[in-house]
Design an enzyme around this catalytic site. Sequence first.
Site, PDB file in Angstrom:
ATOM      1  N   SER A  56       0.811  -1.225   0.000  1.00  0.00           N
ATOM      2  CA  SER A  56       0.000   0.000   0.000  1.00  0.00           C
ATOM      3  C   SER A  56       0.841   1.270   0.000  1.00  0.00           C
ATOM      4  CB  SER A  56      -0.934   0.013   1.211  1.00  0.00           C
ATOM      5  OG  SER A  56      -0.196  -0.099   2.423  1.00  0.00           O
ATOM      6  N   GLY A  93      -2.093  -4.294   1.361  1.00  0.00           N
ATOM      7  CA  GLY A  93      -2.168  -5.507   2.165  1.00  0.00           C
ATOM      8  C   GLY A  93      -1.194  -6.595   1.764  1.00  0.00           C
ATOM      9  N   ASN A 121       4.109  -5.063   5.742  1.00  0.00           N
ATOM     10  CA  ASN A 121       2.998  -5.834   6.314  1.00  0.00           C
ATOM     11  C   ASN A 121       3.493  -7.078   7.034  1.00  0.00           C
ATOM     12  OD1 ASN A 121       0.747  -4.196   5.538  1.00  0.00           O
ATOM     13  ND2 ASN A 121       1.079  -4.868   3.427  1.00  0.00           N
ATOM     14  N   ASP A 202      -4.270   7.187   9.874  1.00  0.00           N
ATOM     15  CA  ASP A 202      -3.815   5.885  10.391  1.00  0.00           C
ATOM     16  C   ASP A 202      -2.356   5.917  10.837  1.00  0.00           C
ATOM     17  OD1 ASP A 202      -2.377   5.929   8.011  1.00  0.00           O
ATOM     18  OD2 ASP A 202      -3.576   4.369   7.048  1.00  0.00           O
ATOM     19  N   HIS A 205       0.256   5.486   6.434  1.00  0.00           N
ATOM     20  CA  HIS A 205       0.362   5.832   5.017  1.00  0.00           C
ATOM     21  C   HIS A 205       0.589   7.329   4.840  1.00  0.00           C
ATOM     22  CE1 HIS A 205      -2.010   2.050   5.146  1.00  0.00           C
ATOM     23  NE2 HIS A 205      -1.208   1.745   4.140  1.00  0.00           N
TER      24      HIS A 205
END
Length: 236
Positions: A56, A93, A121, A202, A205
Amino acid sequence: MAGKELEVLAPSTSLRRFCLLAVALLCSCSPAPTAVTTTSPAPEDTRRVLFAMGDSLTEGYGLPQDEAYPAKLEVYLKSQGLDWRVENSGLSGETSSGAKSRVAWVLKLKPQAVLLEIGGNDGLRGIDPKVTKENITAIVQAFQAEGIPVMLAGMKTLSNLGEDYTKAFEELYPAVAKERNVPLIPFFLEGVGGDPKLNQDDRIHPTAEGYQIVVSNIGPIVVKWLKELPSTKAGE
C-alpha cells in the site's frame, strides 16, 4: 372536347411555380455532405519502464494515483532528464509472500527495471524475518534471472514485538542487498515515517506531502542507478 381535355390536364403557371418552390425547399433541407476525417493512431510509448512493486505504500493508499510516489517519481525523473515511465504495481495488504507469487505476472509486462518496496505488512503481522528475507531474496533472484535490474527499498517496523525482532527485521534488507548485489534505499520512509503531519490519520500511510518528501529522498538514488543501466527500449 379534345381541346377542353388538354386545357384541363395542362398545369397552370401557379402550379408550376409551387412545384419548383417545393423542390427548392427539399433541396435546402438535405444534409450537407460531411467531410471524412481520419485520426492518426496514438504514438507508441517507447519509454523504458520502471516497475514500482510493493504494498500500500507503493499503491498510494488513500490518495489519487497522481499523488502516490510512483507518479511523483516519474515527474522527478523527467525533471532530471530521464524519460522513464514509472508503473505503479503496488497492492494494499500485500506481504512478501504475496509479492513473490506475483512476480510471474510482473515479468509478463516486461519491465526494464524494478524498484521493490515490500515487507512492511510482514513486520506488522509479526512474520519471522527469516521468512521475509527468503521471500525478498527469491523475488530479486527471479528478476535477475531475466536480466532485470532491481533496487531494494529498506523498511523498518514497530518496536512492539521486541528489540530482537525489530533488529532482525531491519537488518534483512541490507543483507539481501549485499547477497544479491543490488542497490539499497536504506529506509523508504526516511523523514516521513512516524510524523503525524506527513501521514494520514492511520499514521502509517503518507499524505501527498509525505510522498513528496519520499521522492525527494529517494529520487537522487534512483537517478544515479538508472543512469548506470544499459540503454534499452520498452518491451525488450
